[in-house]
Design a protein around this motif. Structure first.
Motif: not given
Length: 433
Positions: A300-303, A305-310
């Motif tokens: 899991e990349t930071e990108e 994870f950001r998709e998950l937050v979005d």
């Protein structure tokens, strides 16, 4: 130490709880007195129904076994038995490491415990349970096992292939529970939406839920553990059209980035997930969706994870749980992926995701202030009656607190309640009837 008393301790999920309740009924038919999850166990026999899902659950199960081993060593217990998911998977290792346990049983052979105690299976009790829940609600397990092989999940290794219960058997159980006073039914299985495929190749969940809803006396039906891949859309029609099927769906999504969904072997894409969530909202206005998400899966990349937050910000799930990945022995990810996301990053991501959700939950609950909701009363606690709306499942979702001083309410009864204030995860209200 009380003679002929058996203390049963259930770890893990409500599916395990159903197994404990089935066993308790058999014990009682054989003349034993059973207590469940007692804070002060005093029986001469103890049975621990274990969970083996993730590392923390395994640790809790082992620690509980060791506590009862200590009681046995101190002469406060005659016999100690262990059953359930942990011993299904690790029976030989447990037998070697904790020899003080009289016998280990798996998830499916626990009825042999009756023979161990010199008792017999009582056929008239087959399929019947001693309910450990409040008298007005019960869990209905409609299948065992799982045919999915998500990369991180040990459940298929423990429980085997998906096996649906016959529809007639489930409906008979519901009828008997209604006669016993149960009004609310939590429908559970590892993958609810797969029900029936092993019986005749069709997904039969919609017709099963419709049939349950048509049984006189069934006031609420709530659905747990749907799966997004090949979701049977006809189920949404049943939720919308049957007044006693709660506008509630528990559907574990785990992640949203295509990179993660592929590595997790979820057999669904980001766009398919978004389309499904949109369809659910359109088909059942006002539905409350519960989901579970995972952070820190290998790669899991930071990108990602950001998709998950979005996703969480866009979907505005009414209910959401999340957990950090833990490697489970024997799973695809344990065999093929290094656990390469550092623990501190897993924790940071988990904290951030839950903080975003807490804000959303607070806003959604605040929108209920001033509205009148139908509430079932679960218990009396201190200065409040504690109940739930159709949008809340027992023990995991927000509750409604109603002051005791205003009027006397009956546990297990429904009331119209005006919501007067809210917190992030609870509501306060007053009865208007």
């Amino acid at each position: 130490m009380k003679k002929n008393q058996i203390d049963i301790i259930t770890m893990g999920c409500s599916k395990n709880l159903v197994d404990s309740e089935l066993l308790m009924k058999q014990f009682e038919a054989n003349g034993y007195h059973c207590t469940h999850d007692s804070k002060r166990p005093q029986g001469e026999i103890a049975v621990i129904n274990t969970c083996g899902f993730i590392e923390s659950a395994k640790e809790e199960s082992i620690n509980t076994i060791l506590e009862f081993v200590e009681r046995k060593n101190e002469g406060q217990l005659n016999k100690l038995y262990v059953m359930g998911c942990l011993s299904q998977r690790y029976q030989k290792e447990l037998e070697a490491e904790i020899p003080e346990v009289d016998k280990f049983y798996g998830k499916f052979n626990y009825k042999q415990l009756l023979q161990e105690l010199g008792k017999a299976d009582v056929p008239s009790c087959d399929g019947r349970r001693h309910l450990t829940t409040p008298h007005h609600y019960a869990y209905i397990k409609i299948a065992e096992g799982c045919d999915r092989h998500c990369a991180y999940c040990a459940i298929p290794l423990i429980t085997g292939k998906h096996v649906s219960r016959p529809q007639a058997e489930i409906l008979q159980e519901v009828r008997e529970l209604v006669q016993a006073g149960v009004k609310e039914f939590q429908i559970i299985e590892q993958e609810l939406t797969y029900y029936g495929v092993d019986l005749d190749g069709r997904r039969q969940i919609a017709e099963l839920i419709a049939a349950i809803a048509d049984i006189p006396g069934v006031k609420w039906v709530r659905l747990h553990y749907a799966y997004p891949n090949q979701f049977p859309l006809e189920l949404l029609d049943v939720i919308r059209e049957k007044q006693n099927v709660c506008n509630y769906l528990d559907i574990a999504l785990q992640h949203i980035s295509d990179h993660m969904l592929s590595r997790m072997h979820r057999r669904v894409t980001k766009q398919e997930t978004i389309d499904l969530l949109t369809r659910i909202r359109q088909s059942v206005p006002g539905i409350h969706i519960r989901t579970t998400l995972m952070v820190g899966f290998p790669g899991e990349t930071e990108e990602d994870f950001r998709e998950l937050v979005d996703l969480v910000k866009w979907a505005r799930f009414e209910r959401m749980g999340a957990f950090a990945y833990s490697e489970e022995e024997g799973t695809y990810s344990a065999r093929h992926y290094p656990d390469d996301v550092p623990e501190d990053i897993k924790q940071r991501r988990l904290d951030e995701l839950m903080a975003v959700q807490q804000e959303i939950s607070a806003e959604i609950e605040a929108e209920k202030v001033g509205k009148v909701c139908k509430v079932i009363i679960d218990r009396k606690e201190g200065d409040y009656y504690v109940g739930r709306t159709e949008f809340s499942s027992p023990e995991v979702d927000p509750e409604v607190l109603i002051p005791v001083a205003k009027r006397k309410l009956r546990v297990g009864s429904f009331y119209d309640v005006r919501i007067t204030s809210s917190e992030a995860f609870d509501l306060y209200g007053e009865c208007i009837q």
